[in-house]
Design a protein around this motif. Structure first.
Motif, PDB file in Angstrom:
ATOM      1  N   LEU A 357      -4.477 -10.852   3.836  1.00 13.80           N
ATOM      2  CA  LEU A 357      -4.528  -9.392   3.894  1.00 13.80           C
ATOM      3  C   LEU A 357      -3.967  -8.872   5.213  1.00 13.80           C
ATOM      4  O   LEU A 357      -3.626  -7.680   5.304  1.00 13.80           O
ATOM      5  N   MET A 367      -0.256  -9.031  -0.572  1.00 12.73           N
ATOM      6  CA  MET A 367      -1.636  -8.806  -0.156  1.00 12.73           C
ATOM      7  C   MET A 367      -1.720  -8.015   1.141  1.00 12.73           C
ATOM      8  O   MET A 367      -2.712  -7.315   1.381  1.00 12.73           O
ATOM      9  N   TYR A 370      -2.371  -4.383   0.548  1.00 14.69           N
ATOM     10  CA  TYR A 370      -3.757  -4.023   0.244  1.00 14.69           C
ATOM     11  C   TYR A 370      -4.642  -4.088   1.479  1.00 14.69           C
ATOM     12  O   TYR A 370      -5.611  -3.321   1.605  1.00 14.69           O
ATOM     13  N   LEU A 373      -3.826  -0.748   3.052  1.00 13.94           N
ATOM     14  CA  LEU A 373      -4.312   0.378   2.243  1.00 13.94           C
ATOM     15  C   LEU A 373      -5.812   0.567   2.423  1.00 13.94           C
ATOM     16  O   LEU A 373      -6.311   1.704   2.510  1.00 13.94           O
ATOM     17  N   GLY A 374      -6.551  -0.541   2.483  1.00 11.16           N
ATOM     18  CA  GLY A 374      -7.995  -0.443   2.636  1.00 11.16           C
ATOM     19  C   GLY A 374      -8.416   0.282   3.898  1.00 11.16           C
ATOM     20  O   GLY A 374      -9.515   0.851   3.968  1.00 11.16           O
ATOM     21  N   TYR A 393      -3.209  -7.459  -7.986  1.00 13.86           N
ATOM     22  CA  TYR A 393      -3.915  -7.582  -6.713  1.00 13.86           C
ATOM     23  C   TYR A 393      -4.913  -6.439  -6.512  1.00 13.86           C
ATOM     24  O   TYR A 393      -5.969  -6.625  -5.910  1.00 13.86           O
ATOM     25  N   ALA A 394      -4.563  -5.258  -7.004  1.00  9.17           N
ATOM     26  CA  ALA A 394      -5.447  -4.107  -6.823  1.00  9.17           C
ATOM     27  C   ALA A 394      -6.787  -4.327  -7.499  1.00  9.17           C
ATOM     28  O   ALA A 394      -7.833  -3.908  -6.990  1.00  9.17           O
ATOM     29  N   TYR A 397      -8.627  -6.437  -4.885  1.00 11.47           N
ATOM     30  CA  TYR A 397      -8.786  -6.027  -3.494  1.00 11.47           C
ATOM     31  C   TYR A 397      -9.042  -4.533  -3.300  1.00 11.47           C
ATOM     32  O   TYR A 397      -9.268  -4.111  -2.164  1.00 11.47           O
ATOM     33  N   VAL A 398      -9.016  -3.753  -4.345  1.00 10.85           N
ATOM     34  CA  VAL A 398      -9.395  -2.346  -4.239  1.00 10.85           C
ATOM     35  C   VAL A 398     -10.713  -2.176  -4.981  1.00 10.85           C
ATOM     36  O   VAL A 398     -10.761  -2.276  -6.209  1.00 10.85           O
ATOM     37  N   LEU A 437      -0.297   3.100  -7.401  1.00 10.56           N
ATOM     38  CA  LEU A 437       0.259   1.784  -7.113  1.00 10.56           C
ATOM     39  C   LEU A 437       1.237   1.432  -8.217  1.00 10.56           C
ATOM     40  O   LEU A 437       0.850   1.307  -9.391  1.00 10.56           O
ATOM     41  N   TYR A 541       0.891 -13.425  -8.390  1.00 10.64           N
ATOM     42  CA  TYR A 541      -0.567 -13.318  -8.378  1.00 10.64           C
ATOM     43  C   TYR A 541      -1.167 -14.534  -9.075  1.00 10.64           C
ATOM     44  O   TYR A 541      -0.773 -14.875 -10.202  1.00 10.64           O
TER      45      TYR A 541
END
Length: 548
Positions: A357, A367, A370, A373-374, A393-394, A397-398, A437, A541
């Motif tokens: 990340l 990654m 993300y 973005l977080g 991935y979202a 990780y979201v 996204l 992924y």
């Protein structure tokens, strides 16, 4: 409504009575009276650049607001262009009414422009598809459409009008919206579920989209917390337990589904996303018993026989199940070692992924996007996924902090939903961040509707994970055949320049250190803005074939 200038007035007045405040459409002469009715009734008309976006916007409105969405499509190709949106609403159980134009009855059969009998085409993907019989019946027919769309199990309804009927005078119709009586769950079915929980040592509770759509999110959270159940959300069930909640074990999904002895799935099908309902069997564990709970009996799994089932208003189901668990002697402390194991597994997964990340690799690891973005997402941000590999991935990780703030295409998996969903999200959540996204493949389906965002002054931040390939196809094809075809896109295609040309803003990002500043510029811009990020096409992924 006492009287109407024409039947279009009646149709719009009934729509307003059922909570509709926006008509999503693409201009067409067959439906002019509906536009005129919207002007008379003060309803917003939001016009798009492709009919699919109108239906996707109506569907997202229904999913975000839990009120029916309305799309108006002109005859023939206007309606066939909307079919993918209607099919998506069907698979998502979204209460959408699609009104269509139709060639005049007085010319029917003589080859009028765009003459087509639409309902037979749409019957398989709607709860009801029919043609209004006359100007004076249009108000009642529209009411039938909205009542049908909103009753369990929810879904889209299609209704078309002969053009000459729609233009004709109408006596109007006094709408009487009714709230469907909640379906009471069978007490014996609920008791069976409670007995299974009393016997279980490693249960998992899956909360799906219909928990949100049935307004059962508070009952679901109360039930999960009272009985200390590990929770994995699915679809719009995401956010019912907020990010960071100790019982949210999404990051330990493989362990949870692989070693559970009981999986209770609520408000979502036992489809490919959940391994078709087969859980357990990993590391010496036996196959898990499965409970399927739905808002209507029609949604219960038929491809397998669960250990127990229940159907009904999902708030009533959770409340009844809580009482039944007490009567069955369910002991939450019994699950404590299991919950601790999953919590540790989730924490280990977070620690394992922390490096990627924050990866400084060149080309950019998806990654890293993300990870950045977080850092900038608000608690009430609406996050929309439209894509394949990049958006996968979202899902991991979201983690939304509130329910009703996540949208993806759902089990139908239709690309191109994103711009329509974004339009609806900006209207439904005017003070929230709206983040779309996009995979670069998905961007090709609907990017022209950035023009709609610009014209209607709807700022949205678009993040394109641009790896220059169809990632979900290229890598598997390479694995199967040692080569790939029809899987290449233009490397670093300037989708951001498309957005800029349409009146928005954007930039291309090629270095990891540029991602964070670019995202902040996007959120600060106040316009539709694309951050087009070139990612490593060699990275796919990690997934398995079972959905577990």
């Amino acid at each position: 409504m006492e009287s109407a200038k024409h039947a279009g007035d009646a149709a719009v007045a009934v729509s307003k009575a059922y909570g509709v405040d926006t008509m999503f459409t693409l201009s067409g002469g067959h439906v002019f009276p509906l536009y005129d009715g919207a002007v008379h009734e003060g309803m917003r008309i939001l016009d798009v650049r492709h009919e699919q976006s109108a239906v996707f916007a109506a569907e997202a409105t229904a999913r975000l607001t839990r009120r029916p969405g309305l799309a108006v499509l002109t005859a023939g190709p206007g309606i066939t262009n909307g079919v993918s949106g209607i099919a998506t609403a069907h698979f998502n159980g979204s209460p959408v009414v699609v009104m269509g134009g139709r060639a005049p009855q007085s010319r029917w059969g003589s080859g009028a422009l765009q003459e087509m009998d639409h309902p037979p085409l749409l019957e398989p993907i709607t709860k009801l598809a029919f043609t209004s019989s006359g100007a004076d019946s249009i108000g009642q027919d529209v009411e039938t459409a909205f009542r049908t769309a909103g009753s369990p199990h929810r879904g889209p309804v299609f209704l078309d009008f002969y053009m000459d009927h729609l233009f004709a005078p109408s006596g109007g119709h006094q709408a009487e919206p009714l709230t469907p009586s909640p379906l009471e769950p069978d007490p014996s079915h609920v008791a069976s579920v409670a007995r299974l929980l009393a016997e279980a040592e490693r249960p998992v509770l899956v909360l799906g989209s219909d928990v949100w759509m049935d307004r059962a999110e508070e009952a679901a959270r109360d039930f999960a917390e009272s009985w200390r159940l590990p929770v994995i959300p699915n679809g719009q069930g995401r956010g019912i337990l907020p990010a960071g909640h100790e019982q949210l074990v999404t990051r330990a999904r493989g362990t949870a589904f692989g070693q559970a002895d009981l999986v209770i799935v609520v408000g979502t099908p036992l489809d490919f996303r959940l391994g078709y309902g087969w859980f357990g069997g990993k590391e010496g564990a036996p196959l898990a018993r499965v409970v399927h709970i739905t808002d209507a009996p029609s949604q219960l799994a038929t491809h397998m026989t669960p250990a127990a089932t229940a159907s009904g208003d999902l708030s009533l189901v959770f409340w009844s199940l809580g009482t039944a668990c007490g009567e069955a002697g369910v002991k939450p402390d019994r699950y404590a070692p299991w919950l601790e194991k999953l919590s540790l597994a989730a924490a280990a997964s977070v620690e394992h992924d922390a490096g990627l990340l924050a990866a400084d690799s060149d080309p950019i690891h998806p990654m890293r996007i993300y990870g950045e973005l977080g850092k900038v997402l608000d608690d009430d941000a609406v996050v929309i996924g439209d894509g394949g590999d990049f958006v996968s991935y979202a899902g991991k990780y979201v983690e939304p902090r509130r329910p009703g703030h996540w949208l993806d295409p759902g089990p139908y998996g239709c690309l191109g939903t994103g711009l329509g969903y974004s339009i609806a999200a900006r209207l439904a959540r005017p003070s929230s961040q709206v983040v779309l996204l996009l995979g670069d493949g998905a961007a090709g389906f609907s990017l022209m509707d950035v023009d709609t965002l610009v014209r209607h002054k709807l700022p949205v931040v678009m993040i394109c994970g641009n790896n220059g390939i169809w990632g979900l196809e290229k890598h598997p094809m390479q694995m199967l055949y040692g080569y790939d075809v029809a899987a290449e896109l233009q490397p670093q295609c300037r989708y951001d320049q498309v957005v800029t040309a349409l009146g928005g803003g954007g930039e291309l990002v090629t270095k990891p250190s540029e991602i964070g500043p670019a995202l902040r510029r996007a959120f600060d811009s106040g316009v539709p803005y694309m951050v087009n990020i070139a990612t490593d096409p060699q990275i796919a992924y990690p997934r398995n074939t079972t959905g577990v």
